[in-house]
Design a protein around this motif. Structure first.
Motif, PDB file in Angstrom:
ATOM      1  N   ALA A   1       0.831  -1.213   0.000  1.00 49.88           N
ATOM      2  CA  ALA A   1       0.000   0.000   0.000  1.00 49.88           C
ATOM      3  C   ALA A   1       0.861   1.258   0.000  1.00 49.88           C
ATOM      4  CB  ALA A   1      -0.933  -0.008   1.212  1.00 49.88           C
ATOM      5  N   LEU A   2       1.903   1.262   0.809  1.00 50.06           N
ATOM      6  CA  LEU A   2       2.754   2.460   0.927  1.00 50.06           C
ATOM      7  C   LEU A   2       3.597   2.688  -0.320  1.00 50.06           C
ATOM      8  CD1 LEU A   2       3.771   2.057   4.669  1.00 50.06           C
ATOM      9  CD2 LEU A   2       2.242   3.791   3.711  1.00 50.06           C
ATOM     10  N   ILE A   3       4.105   1.621  -0.902  1.00 50.39           N
ATOM     11  CA  ILE A   3       4.842   1.766  -2.165  1.00 50.39           C
ATOM     12  C   ILE A   3       3.895   2.225  -3.266  1.00 50.39           C
ATOM     13  CG2 ILE A   3       6.117   0.502  -3.952  1.00 50.39           C
ATOM     14  CD1 ILE A   3       7.202  -1.289  -1.642  1.00 50.39           C
ATOM     15  N   GLY A   4       2.682   1.682  -3.258  1.00 52.34           N
ATOM     16  CA  GLY A   4       1.682   2.101  -4.244  1.00 52.34           C
ATOM     17  C   GLY A   4       1.338   3.571  -4.127  1.00 52.34           C
ATOM     18  N   ARG A   5       1.254   4.062  -2.897  1.00 46.06           N
ATOM     19  CA  ARG A   5       0.968   5.489  -2.695  1.00 46.06           C
ATOM     20  C   ARG A   5       2.109   6.358  -3.215  1.00 46.06           C
ATOM     21  NH1 ARG A   5      -0.271   7.689   3.257  1.00 46.06           N
ATOM     22  NH2 ARG A   5       1.965   7.304   3.485  1.00 46.06           N
ATOM     23  N   ASN A   6       3.348   5.917  -3.008  1.00 46.91           N
ATOM     24  CA  ASN A   6       4.489   6.677  -3.507  1.00 46.91           C
ATOM     25  C   ASN A   6       4.485   6.786  -5.026  1.00 46.91           C
ATOM     26  OD1 ASN A   6       5.487   7.060  -0.904  1.00 46.91           O
ATOM     27  ND2 ASN A   6       6.757   5.222  -0.978  1.00 46.91           N
ATOM     28  N   LEU A   7       3.979   5.750  -5.682  1.00 45.66           N
ATOM     29  CA  LEU A   7       3.983   5.734  -7.150  1.00 45.66           C
ATOM     30  C   LEU A   7       2.730   6.362  -7.745  1.00 45.66           C
ATOM     31  CD1 LEU A   7       5.328   2.117  -7.789  1.00 45.66           C
ATOM     32  CD2 LEU A   7       6.588   4.252  -8.058  1.00 45.66           C
ATOM     33  N   TYR A   8       1.567   6.059  -7.175  1.00 44.94           N
ATOM     34  CA  TYR A   8       0.297   6.461  -7.782  1.00 44.94           C
ATOM     35  C   TYR A   8      -0.680   7.117  -6.797  1.00 44.94           C
ATOM     36  CZ  TYR A   8       1.773   3.798 -11.864  1.00 44.94           C
ATOM     37  OH  TYR A   8       2.465   3.344 -12.958  1.00 44.94           O
ATOM     38  N   GLN A   9      -0.165   7.631  -5.672  1.00 46.11           N
ATOM     39  CA  GLN A   9      -0.965   8.341  -4.686  1.00 46.11           C
ATOM     40  C   GLN A   9      -2.177   7.495  -4.248  1.00 46.11           C
ATOM     41  OE1 GLN A   9       0.068  10.235  -7.718  1.00 46.11           O
ATOM     42  NE2 GLN A   9       1.881  10.403  -6.440  1.00 46.11           N
ATOM     43  N   ASN A  10      -3.300   8.166  -4.015  1.00 49.13           N
ATOM     44  CA  ASN A  10      -4.473   7.477  -3.476  1.00 49.13           C
ATOM     45  C   ASN A  10      -5.080   6.467  -4.448  1.00 49.13           C
ATOM     46  OD1 ASN A  10      -4.257   8.882  -1.105  1.00 49.13           O
ATOM     47  ND2 ASN A  10      -5.891  10.338  -1.547  1.00 49.13           N
ATOM     48  N   GLU A  11      -4.783   6.623  -5.737  1.00 49.07           N
ATOM     49  CA  GLU A  11      -5.361   5.725  -6.744  1.00 49.07           C
ATOM     50  C   GLU A  11      -4.894   4.287  -6.549  1.00 49.07           C
ATOM     51  OE1 GLU A  11      -7.730   6.934  -8.807  1.00 49.07           O
ATOM     52  OE2 GLU A  11      -7.383   8.752  -7.621  1.00 49.07           O
ATOM     53  N   ALA A  12      -3.757   4.117  -5.926  1.00 50.24           N
ATOM     54  CA  ALA A  12      -3.294   2.771  -5.587  1.00 50.24           C
ATOM     55  C   ALA A  12      -3.455   2.483  -4.099  1.00 50.24           C
ATOM     56  CB  ALA A  12      -1.831   2.595  -5.998  1.00 50.24           C
ATOM     57  N   PHE A  13      -3.240   3.505  -3.270  1.00 49.11           N
ATOM     58  CA  PHE A  13      -3.213   3.324  -1.817  1.00 49.11           C
ATOM     59  C   PHE A  13      -4.538   2.770  -1.283  1.00 49.11           C
ATOM     60  CE2 PHE A  13      -3.440   5.374   2.514  1.00 49.11           C
ATOM     61  CZ  PHE A  13      -2.466   4.584   3.105  1.00 49.11           C
ATOM     62  N   TYR A  14      -5.656   3.449  -1.580  1.00 49.75           N
ATOM     63  CA  TYR A  14      -6.929   3.017  -1.002  1.00 49.75           C
ATOM     64  C   TYR A  14      -7.460   1.698  -1.571  1.00 49.75           C
ATOM     65  CZ  TYR A  14      -7.325   7.153   1.883  1.00 49.75           C
ATOM     66  OH  TYR A  14      -7.101   8.093   2.845  1.00 49.75           O
ATOM     67  N   PRO A  15      -7.349   1.445  -2.877  1.00 41.56           N
ATOM     68  CA  PRO A  15      -7.779   0.126  -3.353  1.00 41.56           C
ATOM     69  C   PRO A  15      -7.038  -1.026  -2.685  1.00 41.56           C
ATOM     70  CG  PRO A  15      -7.637   1.639  -5.201  1.00 41.56           C
ATOM     71  CD  PRO A  15      -7.068   2.360  -4.003  1.00 41.56           C
ATOM     72  N   ILE A  16      -5.750  -0.816  -2.375  1.00 40.63           N
ATOM     73  CA  ILE A  16      -5.003  -1.869  -1.681  1.00 40.63           C
ATOM     74  C   ILE A  16      -5.490  -2.004  -0.239  1.00 40.63           C
ATOM     75  CG2 ILE A  16      -2.724  -2.561  -0.833  1.00 40.63           C
ATOM     76  CD1 ILE A  16      -1.573  -1.140  -3.350  1.00 40.63           C
ATOM     77  N   LEU A  17      -5.628  -0.882   0.468  1.00 36.40           N
ATOM     78  CA  LEU A  17      -6.126  -0.947   1.843  1.00 36.40           C
ATOM     79  C   LEU A  17      -7.512  -1.571   1.904  1.00 36.40           C
ATOM     80  CD1 LEU A  17      -5.080   2.430   3.541  1.00 36.40           C
ATOM     81  CD2 LEU A  17      -3.936   0.221   3.618  1.00 36.40           C
ATOM     82  N   ASN A  18      -8.363  -1.232   0.944  1.00 36.74           N
ATOM     83  CA  ASN A  18      -9.746  -1.729   0.958  1.00 36.74           C
ATOM     84  C   ASN A  18      -9.831  -3.241   0.778  1.00 36.74           C
ATOM     85  OD1 ASN A  18     -10.832   0.778   1.419  1.00 36.74           O
ATOM     86  ND2 ASN A  18     -11.324   1.190  -0.725  1.00 36.74           N
ATOM     87  N   GLU A  19      -8.785  -3.849   0.221  1.00 32.03           N
ATOM     88  CA  GLU A  19      -8.788  -5.298   0.050  1.00 32.03           C
ATOM     89  C   GLU A  19      -8.852  -6.031   1.386  1.00 32.03           C
ATOM     90  OE1 GLU A  19      -5.282  -6.156  -2.165  1.00 32.03           O
ATOM     91  OE2 GLU A  19      -6.136  -5.557  -4.104  1.00 32.03           O
ATOM     92  N   LYS A  20      -8.374  -5.361   2.465  1.00 32.40           N
ATOM     93  CA  LYS A  20      -8.389  -5.992   3.782  1.00 32.40           C
ATOM     94  C   LYS A  20      -9.188  -5.202   4.816  1.00 32.40           C
ATOM     95  CE  LYS A  20      -5.017  -8.250   5.500  1.00 32.40           C
ATOM     96  NZ  LYS A  20      -3.733  -8.662   6.127  1.00 32.40           N
ATOM     97  N   ASP A  21      -9.837  -4.124   4.388  1.00 35.32           N
ATOM     98  CA  ASP A  21     -10.669  -3.351   5.316  1.00 35.32           C
ATOM     99  C   ASP A  21     -11.944  -4.149   5.585  1.00 35.32           C
ATOM    100  OD1 ASP A  21     -12.738  -1.578   6.310  1.00 35.32           O
ATOM    101  OD2 ASP A  21     -11.462   0.105   5.736  1.00 35.32           O
TER     102      ASP A  21
END
Length: 531
Positions: A501-521
Motif C-alpha cells: 500500500a505504501l509503495i503504491g501510494r508513492n507511485l500512484y498516490q491514493n489511486e493505488a493506496f486506497y484500493p489496496i487498503l480496501n482489500e483488507k478493510d
C-alpha cells in the motif's frame, strides 16, 4: 414642569414600554431578571479581578485570565462549545476552506491531550504514518500532554514554513510505547474526496474525508464519472470523517433522497425548530446505496448516515459513530475572538438525537470514547443497555432503530482485535516503514513505473516477496540496534499488505493506496457482500 406632569409622563412611558414588550412576545419580568443576573455576574467577575490585581502575590495577565475563565465556563456547558482567539479562528477555517503550511492534521484537545481527529489526505502527516486517534505527547522533545496546552499553542508548534521539520511522539491505541515521527511541513491543500473508483464491475466507491467548502463539487464530479462507467450501486465511505459544514452534508443527502423527504431537524431552548428537506432532483436517488461509518465518523457524517438509515434509502455498515450532534453558532466578539456556542441539537428524521450523553462531564465524555475505541475488545451488535439506548424509534418503513447517541449501523462490523506481539506493533507502526518504502520507491522508480504502467495494474499485479519483508526487518533492526525480530505468518501478511500500500501510494498516490487498503478493510469487505 410640575411633578404631577412628570409622574404622568413616566407612567405613560412605562405603560407603552410594557405594551410594546408584550406585543413582541417578551416576558418583561423574565427579561428584567435576566438583565439583573448578567449585571450581578459581571460585577462579581470584576470584583474578583480587582482583588487579584490588587492583592495577588505575583503580576498577572488579565487577558489570559479572562480567556481561561471563558474556556472553563464553556467546558461546563457541553463538550463542543468552544472559545477561539481571532488568530485561532482564522487558522481553523483554513482547514476547511483553503491552503496553509503545516503538517496537515485536524485535532482536538481531549483531557488535556492533543488527539488527531483527522489527517489531510496526501498531507505530510498522513505520508509520515500519523493516524486518526493518535495522541500527541511530545513536540520537539517538549511534553505537550497534561500541561494545559491551548489550541493556539498547538498551532504555533505544528504550523511552520514549507520544508521545515517537526518531531513528534505519539501514543497509539493498543501500543504501550511512544512512537517517534519526523514530519516535514508542506503547503496543505485540502481536498474532500480521497478517491472515487469502480471497486466492482457495477459498484462504485467514494471516500469523503471531511465536509468542507469544495466537498459538494468534488463529490458531484466523482459521482457523475462513476455513473458514466455504469455504476448501479454506491459505497460512500465516511469512516474517519469528523464532519464539517452542515450545508455540504445536506447537499450530499439531496443527491440520495427524493424531493420533500426529511433530512434532519434541529431543536433548542432558545431557537425555533428548523427542518431540512431534500429539494431538487438528485444524481443518485434510485441506485443501491451503502454508507460506511466508524467510531471516528462524527457530526455531518452522522447526519448523512442517519438520513439514509431513517428514510430506508440504504444500508449503513460499520460501527457506532462518535455521537456529535450539537449545533454551534459562531458568535464574533468585539476583539475578533469567537464563541462557538451550542444552540440546538441535531435529530435524525425518526427523532433520534445524534448527540452522545455528556451528563457525567466533558472528561468522562471523552474518556468513554477513548475506552470504546482503544480498549473495547468487541463492538459487536448487542441489546441496548443504556437508558437512552432503550429508546426505540421507527424508520420510514417501520424498522426499529435505537437512540443513545451516534448512529448504530444496520450491519455492525466488530473492531479488529487481532493480537500482535509488542515487537511487531513497534515494527509496523514505526516511521521507518514509511522511510523504507520511500527509499525503495525512489531507488526503483523507473523500473516500477515501467512494470506497472497504471495504478490499476499495480494493485492487481504487484507482489511483495518475503525477501523484501526481511529487508525491512533488517533495516528496522539496524536503525534501532535491535536483533533477532521474529514475526509469525499472520504478522508477515499484515506487513506485506502495508508495504504494498505504501509503495503504491508513492507511485500512484491514493489511486493505488486506497484500493489496496480496501482489500483488507473489514467494513469495506462486508459492504461488498450486501445484497
Amino acid at each position: 414642569m410640575n411633578q404631577s406632569i412628570i409622574k404622568l409622563l413616566k407612567y405613560l412611558f412605562y405603560s407603552l414600554l410594557l405594551i410594546f414588550a408584550l406585543y413582541l412576545g417578551i416576558n418583561y419580568r423574565n427579561l428584567a431578571n435576566q438583565k439583573h443576573y448578567v449585571v450581578n455576574v459581571s460585577n462579581k467577575l470584576e470584583e474578583v479581578l480587582y482583588h487579584i490585581n490588587t492583592k495577588y502575590v505575583d503580576t498577572v495577565n488579565n487577558n489570559q485570565l479572562m480567556e481561561r475563565a471563558i474556556t472553563s465556563m464553556l467546558e461546563s456547558l457541553d463538550p463542543h462549545s468552544t472559545y477561539s482567539t481571532a488568530e485561532e479562528n482564522k487558522k481553523q477555517q483554513e482547514v476547511l476552506d483553503g491552503a496553509f503550511e503545516g503538517i496537515g492534521i485536524q485535532f482536538n484537545i481531549i483531557n488535556d491531550t492533543i488527539m488527531v481527529i483527522n489527517t489531510t489526505s496526501g498531507g505530510p502527516s498522513e505520508k509520515a504514518g500519523i493516524r486518526t486517534g493518535d495522541r500527541i505527547i511530545e513536540v520537539n522533545s517538549e511534553k505537550v500532554a497534561k500541561v494545559g496546552i491551548t489550541n493556539e499553542e498547538v498551532l504555533k508548534k505544528l504550523r511552520g514554513k514549507k520544508g521545515t521539520t517537526v518531531q513528534i511522539s505519539i501514543l497509539r491505541p493498543g501500543i504501550s510505547t511512544l512512537l517517534p515521527y519526523t514530519i516535514t511541513r508542506d503547503v496543505i491543500e485540502t481536498h474532500s474526496v480521497d478517491i472515487a473508483y469502480m471497486i466492482q464491475p457495477k459498484t462504485g466507491y467514494i471516500k469523503i474525508n471531511q465536509f468542507g467548502g469544495t466537498t459538494v463539487s468534488e463529490f458531484e464530479t466523482a459521482l457523475e464519472n462513476l455513473i458514466q462507467k455504469g455504476m448501479k450501486k454506491l459505497i460512500l465511505d465516511l469512516q474517519g470523517n469528523s464532519g464539517g459544514y452542515l450545508e455540504a452534508a445536506l447537499q450530499i443527502c439531496d443527491h440520495f433522497l427524493k424531493r420533500g423527504e426529511l433530512i434532519l431537524y434541529t431543536e433548542g431552548e432558545h431557537t425555533e425548530t428548523e427542518k431540512f428537506h431534500a429539494t431538487s432532483k438528485g444524481l443518485f436517488e434510485d441506485g443501491e446505496l451503502i454508507i460506511l461509518i466508524d467510531e471516528f465518523s462524527a457530526s455531518a457524517s452522522e447526519i448523512v448516515a442517519g438520513a439514509v438509515q431513517d428514510n430506508d434509502r440504504g444500508t449503513v455498515v460499520g460501527r457506532r459513530s462518535f455521537g456529535k450532534g450539537l449545533v454551534q453558532r459562531l458568535i464574533t466578539l468585539s476583539d475578533g475572538s469567537t464563541l462557538r456556542l451550542t444552540i440546538a441539537r441535531y435529530h435524525t428524521p425518526s427523532g433520534r438525537s445524534i448527540q452522545r450523553s455528556y451528563k457525567k462531564g466533558v472528561e468522562a465524555y471523552y474518556d468513554d470514547f477513548i475506552k470504546r475505541y482503544g480498549e473495547n475488545s468487541s463492538l459487536e451488535e448487542k441489546a441496548p443497555q443504556d437508558e437512552e439506548e432503550l429508546l426505540q424509534y421507527k424508520t420510514k418503513k417501520g424498522r426499529t432503530v435505537y437512540g443513545g447517541g451516534g448512529i448504530l449501523p444496520d450491519i455492525v462490523v466488530p473492531l479488529d482485535t487481532t493480537t500482535f506481539s509488542e515487537s511487531f506493533k513497534a515494527l509496523l507502526n514505526s516511521s521507518l516503514l514509511i522511510e523504507f518504502c520511500l527509499n525503495y520507491s525512489t531507488n526503483n522508480h523507473r523500473e516500477l513505473k515501467s512494470r506497472y504502467r497504471s495504478a490499476i495494474h499495480f494493485v492487481k499485479n504487484m507482489r511483495i516477496h518475503d525477501s523484501m519483508i526481511q529487508d525491512y526487518i533488517n533495516f528496522y533492526q539496524n536503525k534501532n540496534n535491535k536483533k533477532d525480530i521474529i514475526i509469525n505468518n499472520k504478522e508477515k501478511e499484515e506487513l506485506r499488505h502495508w508495504l504494498k500500500a505504501l509503495i503504491g501510494r508513492n507511485l500512484y498516490q491514493n489511486e493505488a493506496f486506497y484500493p489496496i487498503l480496501n482489500e483488507k478493510d473489514p467494513i469495506v469487505q462486508r459492504a461488498l457482500k450486501v445484497k
